[in-house]
Write a protein that holds these residues in place. Structure first.
Motif, PDB file in Angstrom:
ATOM      1  N   THR A 154       0.785  -1.294   0.105  1.00  0.00           N
ATOM      2  CA  THR A 154      -0.076  -0.059   0.015  1.00  0.00           C
ATOM      3  C   THR A 154       0.869   1.276  -0.018  1.00  0.00           C
ATOM      4  OG1 THR A 154      -1.963  -0.924   1.082  1.00  0.00           O
ATOM      5  CG2 THR A 154      -1.692   1.304   1.330  1.00  0.00           C
ATOM      6  N   LEU A 155       2.010   1.286   0.744  1.00  0.00           N
ATOM      7  CA  LEU A 155       3.046   2.485   0.983  1.00  0.00           C
ATOM      8  C   LEU A 155       3.482   2.552  -0.168  1.00  0.00           C
ATOM      9  CD1 LEU A 155       4.003   2.333   4.620  1.00  0.00           C
ATOM     10  CD2 LEU A 155       2.122   3.475   3.615  1.00  0.00           C
ATOM     11  N   PHE A 156       3.928   1.653  -0.949  1.00  0.00           N
ATOM     12  CA  PHE A 156       4.634   1.780  -2.227  1.00  0.00           C
ATOM     13  C   PHE A 156       3.645   2.331  -3.236  1.00  0.00           C
ATOM     14  CE2 PHE A 156       5.482  -0.129  -6.783  1.00  0.00           C
ATOM     15  CZ  PHE A 156       6.698   0.102  -6.941  1.00  0.00           C
ATOM     16  N   PHE A 157       2.513   1.828  -3.348  1.00  0.00           N
ATOM     17  CA  PHE A 157       1.586   2.360  -4.181  1.00  0.00           C
ATOM     18  C   PHE A 157       1.372   4.076  -3.975  1.00  0.00           C
ATOM     19  CE2 PHE A 157      -3.362   3.099  -4.879  1.00  0.00           C
ATOM     20  CZ  PHE A 157      -3.163   3.732  -6.018  1.00  0.00           C
ATOM     21  N   LEU A 252       0.660   2.536 -13.293  1.00  0.00           N
ATOM     22  CA  LEU A 252      -0.095   1.315 -13.379  1.00  0.00           C
ATOM     23  C   LEU A 252       0.463   0.221 -12.292  1.00  0.00           C
ATOM     24  CD1 LEU A 252      -1.568   1.316 -16.863  1.00  0.00           C
ATOM     25  CD2 LEU A 252      -2.720   1.581 -14.866  1.00  0.00           C
ATOM     26  N   ASP A 253       1.815   0.092 -12.719  1.00  0.00           N
ATOM     27  CA  ASP A 253       2.574  -0.922 -11.830  1.00  0.00           C
ATOM     28  C   ASP A 253       2.382  -0.538 -10.329  1.00  0.00           C
ATOM     29  OD1 ASP A 253       3.505  -1.840 -14.064  1.00  0.00           O
ATOM     30  OD2 ASP A 253       5.701  -1.096 -13.921  1.00  0.00           O
ATOM     31  N   GLY A 254       2.484   0.641  -9.905  1.00  0.00           N
ATOM     32  CA  GLY A 254       2.228   1.016  -8.568  1.00  0.00           C
ATOM     33  C   GLY A 254       0.684   0.799  -8.106  1.00  0.00           C
ATOM     34  N   VAL A 255      -0.298   0.937  -8.989  1.00  0.00           N
ATOM     35  CA  VAL A 255      -1.611   0.582  -8.625  1.00  0.00           C
ATOM     36  C   VAL A 255      -1.732  -0.987  -8.329  1.00  0.00           C
ATOM     37  CG1 VAL A 255      -4.040   0.187  -9.634  1.00  0.00           C
ATOM     38  CG2 VAL A 255      -2.830   2.377 -10.075  1.00  0.00           C
ATOM     39  N   ALA A 256      -0.942  -1.561  -9.332  1.00  0.00           N
ATOM     40  CA  ALA A 256      -1.094  -2.887  -9.265  1.00  0.00           C
ATOM     41  C   ALA A 256      -0.382  -3.718  -7.848  1.00  0.00           C
ATOM     42  CB  ALA A 256      -0.229  -3.735 -10.670  1.00  0.00           C
ATOM     43  N   ALA A 257       0.673  -2.943  -7.376  1.00  0.00           N
ATOM     44  CA  ALA A 257       1.147  -3.248  -6.103  1.00  0.00           C
ATOM     45  C   ALA A 257       0.055  -3.277  -5.094  1.00  0.00           C
ATOM     46  CB  ALA A 257       1.976  -2.346  -5.899  1.00  0.00           C
ATOM     47  N   PHE A 258      -0.647  -2.045  -4.987  1.00  0.00           N
ATOM     48  CA  PHE A 258      -1.954  -2.162  -4.000  1.00  0.00           C
ATOM     49  C   PHE A 258      -2.489  -3.444  -3.915  1.00  0.00           C
ATOM     50  CE2 PHE A 258      -6.030  -0.787  -2.706  1.00  0.00           C
ATOM     51  CZ  PHE A 258      -6.003  -0.468  -1.551  1.00  0.00           C
ATOM     52  N   TRP A 259      -3.132  -3.815  -5.372  1.00  0.00           N
ATOM     53  CA  TRP A 259      -4.064  -4.959  -5.326  1.00  0.00           C
ATOM     54  C   TRP A 259      -3.430  -6.510  -4.975  1.00  0.00           C
ATOM     55  CZ3 TRP A 259      -8.728  -3.428  -4.298  1.00  0.00           C
ATOM     56  CH2 TRP A 259      -9.045  -2.415  -4.683  1.00  0.00           C
ATOM     57  N   GLY A 261      -0.780  -6.903  -3.442  1.00  0.00           N
ATOM     58  CA  GLY A 261      -0.499  -6.847  -2.051  1.00  0.00           C
ATOM     59  C   GLY A 261      -1.607  -7.273  -1.319  1.00  0.00           C
ATOM     60  N   LEU A 262      -2.784  -6.862  -1.570  1.00  0.00           N
ATOM     61  CA  LEU A 262      -4.180  -7.385  -0.948  1.00  0.00           C
ATOM     62  C   LEU A 262      -4.216  -8.881  -1.287  1.00  0.00           C
ATOM     63  CD1 LEU A 262      -6.836  -4.331  -1.270  1.00  0.00           C
ATOM     64  CD2 LEU A 262      -5.762  -5.182   0.968  1.00  0.00           C
ATOM     65  N   GLU A 263      -3.904  -9.361  -2.443  1.00  0.00           N
ATOM     66  CA  GLU A 263      -4.154 -10.791  -2.522  1.00  0.00           C
ATOM     67  C   GLU A 263      -3.141 -11.666  -1.824  1.00  0.00           C
ATOM     68  OE1 GLU A 263      -6.243 -12.168  -4.197  1.00  0.00           O
ATOM     69  OE2 GLU A 263      -5.737 -13.700  -5.449  1.00  0.00           O
ATOM     70  N   SER A 264      -1.814 -10.979  -1.752  1.00  0.00           N
ATOM     71  CA  SER A 264      -0.733 -11.881  -1.014  1.00  0.00           C
ATOM     72  C   SER A 264      -1.343 -12.122   0.408  1.00  0.00           C
ATOM     73  CB  SER A 264       0.471 -11.121  -1.001  1.00  0.00           C
ATOM     74  OG  SER A 264       0.840 -10.978  -2.400  1.00  0.00           O
ATOM     75  N   ASP A 265      -1.753 -10.726   0.972  1.00  0.00           N
ATOM     76  CA  ASP A 265      -2.404 -10.827   2.427  1.00  0.00           C
ATOM     77  C   ASP A 265      -3.154 -11.825   2.575  1.00  0.00           C
ATOM     78  OD1 ASP A 265      -0.505  -8.855   2.560  1.00  0.00           O
ATOM     79  OD2 ASP A 265      -2.348  -7.238   2.538  1.00  0.00           O
ATOM     80  N   ARG A 266      -4.221 -11.892   1.540  1.00  0.00           N
ATOM     81  CA  ARG A 266      -5.561 -12.800   1.726  1.00  0.00           C
ATOM     82  C   ARG A 266      -5.010 -14.406   1.416  1.00  0.00           C
ATOM     83  NH1 ARG A 266      -8.735 -15.670  -1.766  1.00  0.00           N
ATOM     84  NH2 ARG A 266      -8.070 -15.133  -3.817  1.00  0.00           N
ATOM     85  N   LEU A 267      -3.884 -14.492   0.659  1.00  0.00           N
ATOM     86  CA  LEU A 267      -3.277 -15.783   0.477  1.00  0.00           C
ATOM     87  C   LEU A 267      -2.351 -16.283   1.485  1.00  0.00           C
ATOM     88  CD1 LEU A 267      -3.307 -15.719  -3.404  1.00  0.00           C
ATOM     89  CD2 LEU A 267      -5.105 -16.904  -1.999  1.00  0.00           C
ATOM     90  N   GLY A 268      -1.831 -15.336   2.523  1.00  0.00           N
ATOM     91  CA  GLY A 268      -0.745 -15.371   3.380  1.00  0.00           C
ATOM     92  C   GLY A 268       0.578 -15.885   2.618  1.00  0.00           C
ATOM     93  N   THR A 269       1.033 -14.964   1.115  1.00  0.00           N
ATOM     94  CA  THR A 269       2.189 -15.333   0.563  1.00  0.00           C
ATOM     95  C   THR A 269       2.720 -14.024   0.743  1.00  0.00           C
ATOM     96  OG1 THR A 269       0.928 -14.804  -1.511  1.00  0.00           O
ATOM     97  CG2 THR A 269       1.416 -16.975  -1.071  1.00  0.00           C
ATOM     98  N   ALA A 270       4.143 -14.166   0.610  1.00  0.00           N
ATOM     99  CA  ALA A 270       5.046 -12.958   0.720  1.00  0.00           C
ATOM    100  C   ALA A 270       4.558 -11.828  -0.534  1.00  0.00           C
ATOM    101  CB  ALA A 270       6.283 -13.139   0.687  1.00  0.00           C
ATOM    102  N   TRP A 271       4.341 -10.448  -0.352  1.00  0.00           N
ATOM    103  CA  TRP A 271       4.466  -9.618  -1.531  1.00  0.00           C
ATOM    104  C   TRP A 271       5.870  -8.962  -1.655  1.00  0.00           C
ATOM    105  CZ3 TRP A 271       5.628  -4.624  -1.900  1.00  0.00           C
ATOM    106  CH2 TRP A 271       5.372  -3.739  -3.118  1.00  0.00           C
ATOM    107  N   ARG A 272       6.177  -8.819  -3.012  1.00  0.00           N
ATOM    108  CA  ARG A 272       7.571  -8.145  -3.536  1.00  0.00           C
ATOM    109  C   ARG A 272       7.214  -7.188  -4.764  1.00  0.00           C
ATOM    110  NH1 ARG A 272       9.329 -12.485  -5.103  1.00  0.00           N
ATOM    111  NH2 ARG A 272       9.192 -13.954  -3.082  1.00  0.00           N
ATOM    112  N   ALA A 273       7.544  -6.348  -4.531  1.00  0.00           N
ATOM    113  CA  ALA A 273       7.491  -5.370  -5.723  1.00  0.00           C
ATOM    114  C   ALA A 273       7.896  -5.731  -7.111  1.00  0.00           C
ATOM    115  CB  ALA A 273       8.227  -3.977  -5.563  1.00  0.00           C
TER     116      ALA A 273
END
Ligand SMILES: [Fe+2]
Length: 274
Positions: A154-157, A252-259, A261-273
């Motif tokens: 979220t902060l990356f976005f 758009l890459d920034g926007v994508a990071a937000f979503w 990120g939420l998808e990784s949080d939901r699945l419990g996987t690690a998020w990377r830019a």
């Protein structure tokens, strides 16, 4: 450089269109597609609400920067329409009637509305609107909208918004603006609304959906404006096609990071830019 022609504009518009309309965040947003099914639990709705509140609140900072860096008085004012409305000035229709006063009831959108001569209400600030949305979820003012509440994605976005959308270079900023508005008009609000409606019916009848519905309705208007802005910008002597395209793609890459990120949080996987 030589004078640009309307054929040049058409060629450029086609390039921009394909960039935006082929980006994964526009054509394949897995988080919002999942959310639309209504499967989100209360905790998942709370998490989305908090992350959205951080983006929505820090967006005001990026919008302020965009206004300060505006290339001319027209875009300065266009930016201020959005900024002041975010802060609580209600759009006034050209007919002079105030509208959308009861922002939590069925929210009205004023086509071609303006904040000029409009009325300021604390309760009309988009952040306060989200705070009222959060209340039935057990969230208070202090739980939302601060940088410290944001996940890294979220902060990356948010930081990309400040850097690109609020850029001092008008071509870069215009590319980012175009990207953000076209992403926003591409349907994610409708997917979130579908999921929130299901959640509301299932377990949270008092949840007010005005914030989401209003934003969905206003987006088409915003996207139409950015198409006009692109045409105007294109014929300015200092306009740079490559910087516009880079601004759009990086945003758009920034926007994508937000979503993602939420998808990784939901699945419990690690998020990377990316
Ligand atoms: Fe907003």
């Amino acid at each position: 450089m030589e004078t640009r022609t309307s054929a040049d504009l058409e060629a450029f518009q086609a390039k921009v269109e394909s960039l935006v309309h082929q980006h994964p965040v526009v054509v394949d947003n897995r988080y919002t597609a999942w959310f639309a099914t209504g499967a989100a639990t209360r905790d998942e709705v709370r998490h989305l609400t908090i992350q959205f509140s951080v983006f929505s609140h820090l967006f005001v900072e990026a919008q302020m920067r965009k206004v300060i860096n505006a290339a001319d008085i027209e875009s300065y004012r266009a930016g201020k329409e959005i900024l002041m409305n975010e802060l609580g000035v209600i759009f006034r229709s050209s007919g002079g009637l105030p509208a959308g006063e009861d922002v939590d009831a069925d929210p009205d959108v004023v086509p071609d509305g303006t904040v000029d001569g409009g009325r300021f209400r604390f309760t009309a600030a988009h952040f306060e609107w989200l705070v009222r949305f959060g209340a039935p979820l057990g969230l208070g003012f202090g739980d939302m909208g601060k940088r410290r509440h944001g996940t890294p994605s979220t902060l990356f976005f948010c930081d990309e918004l400040l850097r690109i959308y609020g850029s001092e270079d008008p071509s870069t900023a215009e590319g980012a603006s175009y990207a953000v508005e076209n992403w926003a008009a591409a349907g994610f609000w409708k997917e979130l609304i579908a999921g929130l409606r299901a959640f509301k019916e299932r377990e949270c009848p008092e949840l007010p959906l005005g914030f989401w519905i209003w934003h969905d309705r206003i987006e088409d208007q915003h996207a139409a404006h950015t198409a006009d802005e692109l045409t105007e910008a294109f014929f300015r002597p200092d306009f740079d096609e490559d910087r516009f395209l880079a601004g759009a793609a990086e945003m758009l890459d920034g926007v994508a990071a937000f979503w993602t990120g939420l998808e990784s949080d939901r699945l419990g996987t690690a998020w990377r830019a990316a």
